[in-house]
Design an enzyme around this catalytic site. Sequence first.
Site, PDB file in Angstrom:
ATOM      1  N   HIS A  34     -22.424  41.434  -2.046  1.00  0.00           N
ATOM      2  CA  HIS A  34     -23.161  41.965  -3.188  1.00  0.00           C
ATOM      3  C   HIS A  34     -23.503  40.837  -4.161  1.00  0.00           C
ATOM      4  CE1 HIS A  34     -21.577  45.927  -1.939  1.00  0.00           C
ATOM      5  NE2 HIS A  34     -20.392  45.343  -1.884  1.00  0.00           N
ATOM      6  N   THR A  78     -23.437  49.522  -6.722  1.00  0.00           N
ATOM      7  CA  THR A  78     -23.609  50.774  -7.472  1.00  0.00           C
ATOM      8  C   THR A  78     -23.720  50.519  -8.976  1.00  0.00           C
ATOM      9  OG1 THR A  78     -21.208  51.127  -7.520  1.00  0.00           O
ATOM     10  CG2 THR A  78     -22.433  52.173  -5.740  1.00  0.00           C
ATOM     11  N   ASP A 251     -17.551  41.423   1.843  1.00  0.00           N
ATOM     12  CA  ASP A 251     -17.562  42.337   0.703  1.00  0.00           C
ATOM     13  C   ASP A 251     -17.442  41.578  -0.620  1.00  0.00           C
ATOM     14  OD1 ASP A 251     -17.877  44.915  -0.445  1.00  0.00           O
ATOM     15  OD2 ASP A 251     -15.737  45.089  -0.774  1.00  0.00           O
ATOM     16  N   ASN A 256     -14.096  46.634  -7.639  1.00  0.00           N
ATOM     17  CA  ASN A 256     -13.140  47.727  -7.834  1.00  0.00           C
ATOM     18  C   ASN A 256     -11.811  47.529  -7.111  1.00  0.00           C
ATOM     19  OD1 ASN A 256     -14.740  49.677  -9.513  1.00  0.00           O
ATOM     20  ND2 ASN A 256     -16.111  49.522  -7.744  1.00  0.00           N
TER      21      ASN A 256
END
Length: 295
Positions: A34, A78, A251, A256
């Site tokens: 990301h 997100t 990742d 989170n």
Amino acid sequence: MEAFTMDPDWLCFDPSPSKPKFRPPAGAVDAHCHVFGPGDEFPYAPERKYTPCDAGKDKLFALRDYLGFDRNVIVQATCHGADNRALMDALRASNDKARGVATVRDTVSPGELSELHEAGVRGVRFNFVRRLVDPKPDAYYHAIIDRIAPLGWHVVIYFEAADLEERWNFFTSLPTTVVVDHMGRPDVTKPVDGPEFGRFIRLMDEYENVVSKVTCPERLSKSGAPTYDDVVPFARTLVERFPDRVLWGTDWPHPNMTSHMPDDGHLVDLIPRIAPTAALQQKLLVDNPMQIYWG
């Protein structure tokens, strides 16, 4: 412009990961990562459920080179909602070494989709993890699929293992290639040959359009870093059973995480434990992602 301050309990990525002992094959792709912001340039979404540390494209590309990878697949985070500007900026700066997975709404226009495609987007992500987003009715997602079909894009789905039974009919109705994030988040305290993971194996057995990312041991493990031993049998089962339908990624920057922040070098060193032969490593890291994202 609103000033962005990361959540007070946010764990930032490791700025100095170890150099992996495993050397990925030439052309290897980190197929799940990301970019976050920077928030003063690419604001985070008002409806976000978390505010991360900034983790922009320059840091991502530096990590790619350091770990020995050639390319990235960047998945829309997100925290950016359906504002894909940070993603598109990274793709355009990548020298064709990155592809993207966007988040779009059912009102997205053909012009917007064309702009995303030109930048390097090749799929959309549907997130069903309730602590991160509020899932929509099935019709909402089907409307998006109708819009992306002419572009030949695929769908990425993110869900918890317990959701698979409830969503089975919807997931198996999708007409595109379907890429599942993080092996459907299995409960690794349960047997790898038990009924819960067996349902996920059945999904891949019966639907040849389903691809799994064998990613995120740091999210799934109960035994913990750096070896994540309890996750290895799940990932290895998928790699050996479905060698042409698996992908791997870091990742990064590990959004989170609450227990610890993984060392990305250690994550790379897990690869030969889940893909123990050079042939399996080639499929996992090069052939499969290249076919889906650059083919």
